[in-house]
Design an enzyme around this catalytic site. Structure first.
Site, PDB file in Angstrom:
ATOM      1  N   HIS A  32       0.765  -1.248   0.066  1.00 57.75           N
ATOM      2  CA  HIS A  32       0.231   0.041  -0.486  1.00 57.75           C
ATOM      3  C   HIS A  32       1.040   1.197  -0.171  1.00 57.75           C
ATOM      4  O   HIS A  32       1.952   0.850   0.551  1.00 57.75           O
ATOM      5  CB  HIS A  32      -1.025  -0.056   1.160  1.00 57.75           C
ATOM      6  CG  HIS A  32      -2.170   1.021   0.833  1.00 57.75           C
ATOM      7  ND1 HIS A  32      -1.774   2.398   1.419  1.00 57.75           N
ATOM      8  CD2 HIS A  32      -3.059   1.077   0.696  1.00 57.75           C
ATOM      9  CE1 HIS A  32      -2.105   2.898   1.332  1.00 57.75           C
ATOM     10  NE2 HIS A  32      -3.546   2.169   1.135  1.00 57.75           N
TER      11      HIS A  32
ATOM     12  N   GLU B 121      -3.633   2.175  -7.413  1.00 51.93           N
ATOM     13  CA  GLU B 121      -4.335   3.406  -6.570  1.00 51.93           C
ATOM     14  C   GLU B 121      -3.160   4.996  -6.652  1.00 51.93           C
ATOM     15  O   GLU B 121      -2.070   5.019  -6.498  1.00 51.93           O
ATOM     16  CB  GLU B 121      -3.944   2.979  -5.374  1.00 51.93           C
ATOM     17  CG  GLU B 121      -4.956   1.691  -4.309  1.00 51.93           C
ATOM     18  CD  GLU B 121      -5.230   2.296  -3.312  1.00 51.93           C
ATOM     19  OE1 GLU B 121      -6.346   2.395  -3.143  1.00 51.93           O
ATOM     20  OE2 GLU B 121      -4.343   1.774  -2.740  1.00 51.93           O
TER      21      GLU B 121
HETATM   22  P1  PGA Z   1      -9.551   6.527   0.446  1.00 51.36           P
HETATM   23  O1  PGA Z   1      -8.382   5.384   0.553  1.00 51.36           O
HETATM   24  O2  PGA Z   1     -10.382   5.430   0.044  1.00 51.36           O
HETATM   25  O3  PGA Z   1      -9.853   6.832   1.461  1.00 51.36           O
HETATM   26  O4  PGA Z   1      -8.960   8.148  -0.907  1.00 51.36           O
HETATM   27  C1  PGA Z   1      -7.971   4.548  -0.372  1.00 51.36           C
HETATM   28  C2  PGA Z   1      -6.978   3.565  -0.038  1.00 51.36           C
HETATM   29  O5  PGA Z   1      -6.167   4.141   1.560  1.00 51.36           O
HETATM   30  O6  PGA Z   1      -5.809   2.486  -0.295  1.00 51.36           O
END
Ligand code: PGA
Length: 256
Positions: free
Chosen positions: A95, A168
């Site tokens: 992550h 992401e």
């Molecule tokens: P968020 O977080 O949806 O609050 O932007 C995404 C994540 O932490 O993977």
């Protein structure tokens, strides 16, 4: 780092009491057919509570990280056998917050991915570019480098659904700045093509690619409509049971 064990229990109590009224028959059908999966990744200390409380609803529980070794002198880490003893089969790896704040790299993510998959875990590997990398036209290069280190040699047999990728973009996480469906689709196409070139059509088709970064009940449907977006990885909007259920409904609609 949200929800203590008792808050996790309260979350599930509310979720379960709304589940039968709010969960549509099409979503239930998608769960039944296996075309929809829903997972929650609580912090380690809340895993046991989440695992216990999620019995009877179609939610699987995963860990936010896990180490690649089975056991040993790795203070602060948690292993696959520890998770498996609780019945946990999934782990997130790489992550962006692990990379940004805790020194994890694409190489260490690759070790975790392979180590966990070989120990019968399922893995969700996160990749994504920084704002400055996007602005300087580096998105493709960054994603490809993260993928080539994150998916080391030996990973190919696991590209049958046991490895899931999450795109992401770092600039979209927790910022309220969601990628537009076009931006998400473009990045997902880069990832899909990279998988195809390296592992062929079948593996690339079977590897789900989720979008994450400020996904909300309001924008989820339009993101899930993109042909290469197979699901969503949600932070803030998953913390309240009402919006979590609405997000699952979006998944149910797009799964049919
Ligand atoms: P968020 O977080 O949806 O609050 O932007 C995404 C994540 O932490 O993977």
């Amino acid at each position: 780092m949200n929800h203590t064990p008792s808050q996790t229990q309260a979350f599930f109590n509310s979720l379960k009491s709304s589940w039968s009224q709010k969960s549509s028959s099409s979503t239930q059908k998608a769960f039944g057919q296996g075309s929809l999966e829903a997972l929650l990744f609580p912090s380690f200390i809340s895993l046991e509570s989440a695992q216990r409380e999620s019995k009877g609803i179609s939610i699987q529980i995963g860990a936010q990280n896990a180490h690649f070794e089975k056991s040993g002198a790795f203070t602060g880490e948690v292993s696959a056998p520890m998770l498996q003893e609780l019945g946990i089969k999934w782990a997130l790896v790489g992550h962006s917050e692990r990379r940004q704040f805790f020194g994890e790299t694409s190489e260490s993510a690759g070790k975790r991915c392979l180590g966990l998959l070989t120990q019968n875990m399922k893995v969700m590997l996160c990749v994504g570019e920084l704002k400055s990398e996007r602005e300087s036209g580096q998105t493709k290069k960054v994603l490809e480098a993260q993928l080539s280190h994150g998916l080391p040699q030996g990973i190919e047999p696991y590209l049958d659904g046991r490895l899931v990728l999450a795109y992401e973009p770092v600039w979209a996480i927790g910022t309220g700045l969601t990628a537009s469906p076009e931006q998400a689709e473009e990045a997902h196409q880069i990832i899909r093509r990279w998988l195809w070139d390296r592992y062929g059509m079948e593996s690339s088709g079977r590897t789900r690619i989720l979008y994450g970064g400020s996904v909300t009940p309001e924008n989820c449907d339009s993101l899930l409509k993109c042909p290469n977006v197979d699901g969503a990885l949600v932070g803030g909007a998953s913390l309240k049971h009402e919006s979590f259920l609405t997000l699952i409904e979006s998944g149910g609609k797009s799964a049919l």
